[in-house]
Design a protein around this motif. Structure first.
Motif, short mmCIF file in Angstrom:
data_model
loop_
_atom_site.label_atom_id
_atom_site.label_comp_id
_atom_site.label_asym_id
_atom_site.label_seq_id
_atom_site.Cartn_x
_atom_site.Cartn_y
_atom_site.Cartn_z
N GLU A 217 -11.10 -3.85 -2.38
CA GLU A 217 -12.28 -3.96 -3.24
C GLU A 217 -13.32 -4.94 -2.68
O GLU A 217 -14.51 -4.74 -2.82
N TYR A 218 -12.85 -6.01 -2.06
CA TYR A 218 -13.77 -7.05 -1.61
C TYR A 218 -14.37 -6.77 -0.25
O TYR A 218 -15.55 -7.00 -0.03
N VAL A 219 -13.56 -6.25 0.68
CA VAL A 219 -14.12 -6.02 2.02
C VAL A 219 -14.41 -4.55 2.29
O VAL A 219 -15.00 -4.22 3.31
N GLY A 220 -14.02 -3.67 1.39
CA GLY A 220 -14.30 -2.26 1.59
C GLY A 220 -13.29 -1.59 2.51
O GLY A 220 -12.12 -1.93 2.49
N ARG A 221 -13.80 -0.67 3.31
CA ARG A 221 -12.89 0.09 4.17
C ARG A 221 -12.40 -0.74 5.35
O ARG A 221 -13.17 -1.50 5.96
N ILE A 222 -11.12 -0.59 5.64
CA ILE A 222 -10.52 -1.32 6.75
C ILE A 222 -9.86 -0.29 7.66
O ILE A 222 -9.00 0.47 7.23
#
Ligand code: GTP
Length: 596
Positions: A217-222
């Motif tokens: 949720e915080y950094v998006g796609r990894i």
């Protein structure tokens, strides 16, 4: 050049054979758990539902350290391949640990993953687990596994690894059954000795294939992948490309880079050939993308992501029963939740329909969608689902093609005749059959996906709950002709509305449930084993009497409170006379209820 300080290995294990316990053991002994860190009982399965159903759905990474070497351990999906995931994950490693229960032996479902591993030329360390079980039969299991490896054409080179024995629970692995080892050292040593170090050219231009996507949720796609060539570093500019999509070509700057350490991701400034890394900060990074050198960009070819084969409608559930438990949800909530799922699940497709309250969700078989349904229900979403339908294709000449699955069936021998008969009725072709030493039959079928819809429940009933069936998509092939189901019908009443999904699962125990888009459901029809009526058509009806089948899973629903099976006469009792269109000795048609 070889990265001698790194090993990348995947674990292949059947559900419950002890994968999580084994990795826990390796983690503990590699000293990852520092003093104050809480030791969770099962560290790898973070997802609730995985815990309960015992299925590892997403591949996860862990890293342990041993004798100055970093061992990246990658979990493989244990149950079914939801869209080529197995192959993508195996491409990151140089070897696998095949973990087999010393009592149960190698299960046919692991065969698929093992076969892929062998095709990719990976080394195989066989580890016979749970040797502490009183009923363990390690020697026989070793023979069975050897036979399986031979069957799958493993090369001598691939087999040049020891067979290990382990009790993951007690935290030790052994080279032979008389070995007195009290820890995991033999397994650590075998990994270092037999699994080749990753190779690549550290001086070449960067090439990094994204194998899996994580979402936070915080950094998006990894994006997660292995550095195949060159190196990757924070602030480096690379070209984002895709082998199957020549139009995708975009310059991006690496802002955050991580490696795995124990169960965590830790930030690093740079990683080189052979390292498995995670990269955040690139919003449109996708599975199959390659991060390439700017000067000389070359995307890495990869197997195309498999298309969905089956779809269902997810509908907002506005029946009066909804909302008593769980939270009230609107189509907006369901829409957001479904689209969020697309972040990490590449083989899922979500489409809007003419109705704002209905979404068409497509995936890789019934199991794939039922995992999603259960996850969402657990999170409190209320919705109804339609019966699954297969997705047809056509070839260049316009011929209809349908998805064909391979079904691996494990049943006590006494039931094999019935299973063969039922699957044959559903256009299944028996491809192989063998007898296990424990008196069980292993059957392998090739069968149209539509023939499997709703079959699991039947199967459990016909094998008195003792059978195991696993299916996997094989290919699209010309339509095999209509299936003439033996419609021995009976009507059951089961709780719907709030529990529609359970209703569906319960119904799938025996046959078919009809729910149309946007309709309210108050009951359903199933094709029972012993009923007499045929061709019952029941779309939406009202039941006066709700049988309580509410429980957390379908199987449980049936064993705890078997749905009441009614005769045609009894069924009529439950139906409003003014909704009844036609009754014949063999069928029953009911007007769709007008919604208000
Ligand atoms: P999934 O993640 O659900 O696929 O299962 P898994 O393969 O990770 O198996 P898990 O580690 O959860 O173990 C399944 C069960 O077997 C648990 O109840 C473990 O306690 C038990 N188990 C694991 N290893 C051993 C062992 O060496 N001996 C015995 N007796 N039980 C074990």
């Amino acid at each position: 050049t070889k990265r001698e300080d790194v090993r990348n290995v995947a674990i292949i294990a059947h559900v419950d054979h002890g994968k999580t316990t084994l990795v826990d053991g390796l983690l503990k002994q590699s000293g990852v758990f520092r003093e104050n860190q809480e030791v969770q009982e099962r560290v790898m399965d973070s997802n609730d539902i995985e815990r309960e159903r015992g299925i590892t759905i997403l591949s996860k990474n862990t890293a342990v350290f041993y004798k100055g070497t970093k061992i990246n351990i990658i979990d493989t999906p244990g149950h079914a391949d939801f869209g080529g995931e197995v192959e993508r994950v195996l491409k990151m490693v140089n070897g696998v640990i095949l973990l087999v229960d010393a009592f149960e032996g190698a299960m046919p479902q692991t065969k698929f993953v093992l076969k892929k591993a062998l095709e990719l030329d990976l080394k195989v360390i066989v580890c016979i687990n749970k040797i502490d079980r009183p009923e363990a039969r390690p020697n026989e299991v070793v023979d069975e596994v050897l036979e399986l490896l031979m069957d799958l054409d493993a090369s001598d080179e691939q087999l040049d690894c020891p067979f290990l024995y382990a009790s993951a629970k007690r935290g030790h692995a052994m080279l032979d059954l008389n070995d007195t080892s009290s820890d995991m050292t033999p397994l650590f040593d075998a990994i270092l000795k037999y699994i080749p170090a990753p190779e690549g050219d550290p001086d070449a231009g960067t090439q990094l294939l994204i194998s899996t996507i994580d979402y936070n949720e915080y950094v998006g796609r990894i994006g997660v992948g292995k550095v195949d060539n060159g190196k990757i570093a924070v602030n480096q500019e690379v070209m984002l490309m895709n082998h199957h999509d020549p139009d995708k070509k975009k310059k991006v700057k690496i802002s955050k880079l991580y490696e795995f350490d124990g169960l965590n991701k830790i930030e690093v400034r740079e990683a080189t050939v052979g390292s498995i890394v995670a990269i955040s900060g690139i919003p449109d990074i996708h599975i199959g993308d390659t991060l390439c050198d700017l000067e000389n960009p070359e995307p890495i070819p990869f197997q195309k992501i498999s298309e969905p084969t089956i779809s269902m409608n997810f509908m907002v559930n506005d029946s009066p029963l909804a909302g008593q438990e769980g939270k009230f949800v609107t189509s907006r909530h369901i829409r957001d939740r479904l689209f969020r799922e697309l972040n990490t699940d590449v083989s899922l497709r979500v489409e809007e329909t003419d109705s704002a309250d209905c979404f068409k969700v497509s995936g890789r078989g019934e199991l794939h969608l039922s995992v999603l349904i259960e996850n969402m229900r657990r999170e409190g979403y209320e919705f109804a689902v339609s019966k699954a339908e297969v997705i047809y294709h056509t070839d260049e000449r316009g011929k209809l093609l349908e998805p064909i699955e391979l079904a691996y069936v494990d049943v006590p021998e006494e039931f094999s005749g019935t299973v063969i008969q039922r699957l044959s009725e559903r256009k299944g072709e028996l491809q192989g059959m063998s007898l296990g030493s424990d008196g069980s039959s292993r059957l392998e079928f090739s069968i149209p996906a539509r023939g499997l819809i709703g079959f699991r429940g039947n199967f459990l009933t016909m094998t008195k709950g003792t059978g195991i069936i696993n299916t996997i998509f094989d290919e699209y092939a010309p339509y095999k002709g209509d299936i003439q189901y033996r419609k021995q019908g009976s009507l059951i009443a089961f709780e719907s509305g709030e529990s529609v999904t359970y209703g569906l699962f319960a119904a799938q125990q025996r046959g078919t449930l009809f729910i149309g888009p946007g309709e309210r459901v108050y009951g359903g029809m199933v094709i029972g084993q012993n009923g007499k009526a045929e061709d019952i058509e029941l779309n939406v009806c009202k039941t006066k009497h709700l049988t309580n089948t509410r429980s957390s899973s379908a199987d449980e629903a049936l064993t705890l409170t078997p749905p009441k099976i009614l005769s045609l006469e009894e069924a009529l009792e439950f139906i409003d006379k003014d909704e009844l269109l036609e009754v014949t000795p063999k069928s029953l048609r009911i007007r769709k209820r007008q919604l208000d």
